[in-house]
Design an enzyme around this catalytic site. Structure first.
Site, PDB file in Angstrom:
ATOM      1  N   HIS A  51       0.843  -1.206   0.000  1.00  0.00           N
ATOM      2  CA  HIS A  51       0.000   0.000   0.000  1.00  0.00           C
ATOM      3  C   HIS A  51       0.876   1.253   0.000  1.00  0.00           C
ATOM      4  CE1 HIS A  51      -3.474   2.471   1.740  1.00  0.00           C
ATOM      5  NE2 HIS A  51      -2.426   3.213   2.080  1.00  0.00           N
ATOM      6  N   GLU A  52       1.843   1.308   0.877  1.00  0.00           N
ATOM      7  CA  GLU A  52       2.707   2.496   0.952  1.00  0.00           C
ATOM      8  C   GLU A  52       3.494   2.667  -0.348  1.00  0.00           C
ATOM      9  OE1 GLU A  52       1.990   4.473   3.162  1.00  0.00           O
ATOM     10  OE2 GLU A  52       1.025   3.147   4.606  1.00  0.00           O
ATOM     11  N   HIS A  63       1.369   4.293  -2.956  1.00  0.00           N
ATOM     12  CA  HIS A  63       1.371   5.765  -2.840  1.00  0.00           C
ATOM     13  C   HIS A  63       2.591   6.342  -3.560  1.00  0.00           C
ATOM     14  CE1 HIS A  63      -2.000   6.390  -0.246  1.00  0.00           C
ATOM     15  NE2 HIS A  63      -1.475   5.879   0.856  1.00  0.00           N
ATOM     16  N   HIS A 118      -5.818   7.513  -2.075  1.00  0.00           N
ATOM     17  CA  HIS A 118      -6.742   6.525  -1.496  1.00  0.00           C
ATOM     18  C   HIS A 118      -8.020   6.374  -2.318  1.00  0.00           C
ATOM     19  CE1 HIS A 118      -4.577   7.252   2.482  1.00  0.00           C
ATOM     20  NE2 HIS A 118      -4.310   6.014   2.108  1.00  0.00           N
TER      21      HIS A 118
END
Ligand SMILES: *[C@@H]1O[C@H](CO)[C@@H](O)[C@H](O)[C@H]1NC(C)=O
Ligand SMILES: [Zn+2]
Length: 466
Positions: free
Chosen positions: A203-204, A207, A213
């Site tokens: 997830h990070e 980004h 999101h």
């Protein structure tokens, strides 16, 4: 240096010309007040949310224990992989990004996937990264596994200790956070306490590849309402949305199970109640927001965003929600339960199985993982169900279960894939000792995808054609 890190004082980074902490906090307060007044003052929304919350609470009382043991709230005390100081919980903004958001929270230059696109993506060379001197060595294998996940599913490449000016430093910071896209110069990804599992790291990294999101999409109002009245008052800015005029969704549908979606009670005052409420028609996804790994659509977004398909001269017509494998253009990558060059077949390899279901209920048992297992990656087993009569639908209930129970299925669980689109993630069940209401397929197909990386999870399902 074109873009600058915020919070450098907090992180102890020696970066000149960063925004001082008090100035950052003042801007965040300003943004919080703007979001707060728009969300809290919406009385229609409050009436809708209140009604839904009481329905959710009433439904919780209908969930039965399958073995007599109490139904525990796994979530108690778990605060999610977010650091409260950051924008949307885990995003470290550049000065430029922050000022554009604060100066005009609902329009302006911010974009969900496309801030400064295509200058914000990593092109032409592998993404150089290194581990901070103080990065705990026991977390390194999980970071490498998350990097490998992205490399194996996309054309994005990474190089450890690759040098260069634009690079990523993995730090053991206060929580899990990252910056959006390539900012220029060195940028951090923090894998702090509670962040070192593959899904959070992936997830990070997403980004850092340039993705915001999911529940910040401008179209989120069609799918979810924000229960602003249960959000920590100074955390309301986390529920901002991105402007349509500068957003490119790349045709990716809104997916509750995207790894970039918040969990249902992130930033809650009372964590037993939701902060995000599914809209009418989507109630069955209320407890299936976020995910244990990036989904097919999370991967497809990156492959589209990074133009990975351009490297495949011949376009492949994949079936059943498959997508061309950008690392081997002569085949498709298939959703769970499918196989073959074009995803034209039903998978029966490994522990995958296939069932034809009639009107008389049948019992199906399956297990993923094993006792004592502690892996970084997940073991998965897909059970592919088809009704005996084409065109009919399927009904599945969990009758018994055993094994790992974990917050949001980060350890193990089952994804009941109900959509007509096989690429879409479905309804997740993470507590094997609970009996949930019946689950129905949208069409004449359902895939039960069991997964585990910690211990095992086993379920007995009762399935019938309806
Ligand atoms: C509550 O349960 C009923 C019956 O299963 C279902 O139709 C309804 O959508 C649920 N409501 C919510 C808000 O989850
Ligand atoms: Zn995030």
């Amino acid at each position: 240096m074109k873009s600058l890190l915020l919070l450098s004082s907090l992180l102890g980074l020696a970066i000149s010309d960063s925004l001082p902490m008090d100035e950052f906090q003042a801007k965040m307060k300003e943004l919080n007040d703007q979001i707060s007044s728009s969300l809290i003052s919406n009385t229609d929304e409050k009436a809708f949310v209140d009604e839904k919350i009481s329905e959710i609470e009433a439904n919780k009382t209908k969930v039965e224990s399958t073995d007599g043991s109490p139904i525990v709230d796994d979530d108690a005390g778990y605060t999610g992989p977010y650091a409260k100081e950051f924008y949307e919980g885990d995003i470290l903004l550049t000065k430029e990004q922050l000022s554009s958001i604060v100066s005009n929270p609902h329009s302006k230059r911010q974009a969900q996937w496309t801030f400064n696109y295509p200058n914000n993506i990593w092109k032409g060379a592998p993404i150089s990264y290194y581990f901070d001197r103080n990065f705990p060595s026991n977390k390194i294998p999980s970071v490498r596994a998350a990097i490998k996940f992205w490399e194996s599913h996309t054309c994005v490449r990474f190089q450890e200790n690759g040098g260069g000016r634009a690079r990523v430093r993995f730090i053991n910071g206060n929580g899990c956070y990252a910056m959006i896209g390539k900012t220029g110069g060195e940028q951090v990804i923090s894998i702090g306490y509670g962040c070192d599992w593959i899904g959070t790291i992936a997830h990070e990294i997403e980004h850092t590849l340039g993705v915001w999101h999911t529940q910040a999409r401008y179209d989120r109002g069609n799918y979810v309402s924000i229960n602003a009245w249960n959000v920590l008052p100074n955390q309301l800015y986390n529920f901002n949305t991105q402007a349509q005029s500068y957003t490119n969704l790349f045709g990716i549908p809104y997916e509750f199970g995207s790894v970039m979606h918040y969990a249902e009670n992130d930033f809650a005052r009372d964590r037993s109640r939701s902060t995000i409420v599914a809209k009418n028609g989507y109630e069955r996804f209320q407890h299936s927001m976020s995910n244990y790994l990036p989904t097919f659509y999370d991967i497809k977004l990156i492959n589209t965003y990074y133009k990975c398909y351009d490297a495949c001269p011949r376009k492949f017509n994949c079936q059943n929600g498959g997508m061309q494998d950008v690392n081997n253009c002569n085949r498709c990558k298939c959703p769970p339960g499918f196989s073959g060059t074009y995803c034209e077949s039903i998978s029966t390899s490994g522990c995958d199985r296939y069932y034809t279901i009639g009107s008389t209920p049948v019992t199906i048992s399956a297990t993923a993982g094993s006792n004592g297992l502690y892996n970084i990656n997940y073991n998965e087993c897909a059970l592919h169900l088809k009704p005996a009569t084409k065109g009919r639908r399927l009904e599945v209930t969990v009758t018994t279960g055993a094994g790992m129970s974990s917050w949001n299925c980060y350890g193990a669980g089952v994804d009941v894939r109900v959509h007509s689109d096989p690429a879409m993630s479905g309804i997740r069940i993470c507590r094997p000792n609970t009996r949930f209401p019946a689950i129905y397929s949208d069409t004449d197909r359902m895939v039960l995808n069991l997964f585990s990386r910690i211990n095992y999870v086993s379920f007995t399902f009762s399935a019938r054609m309806i």
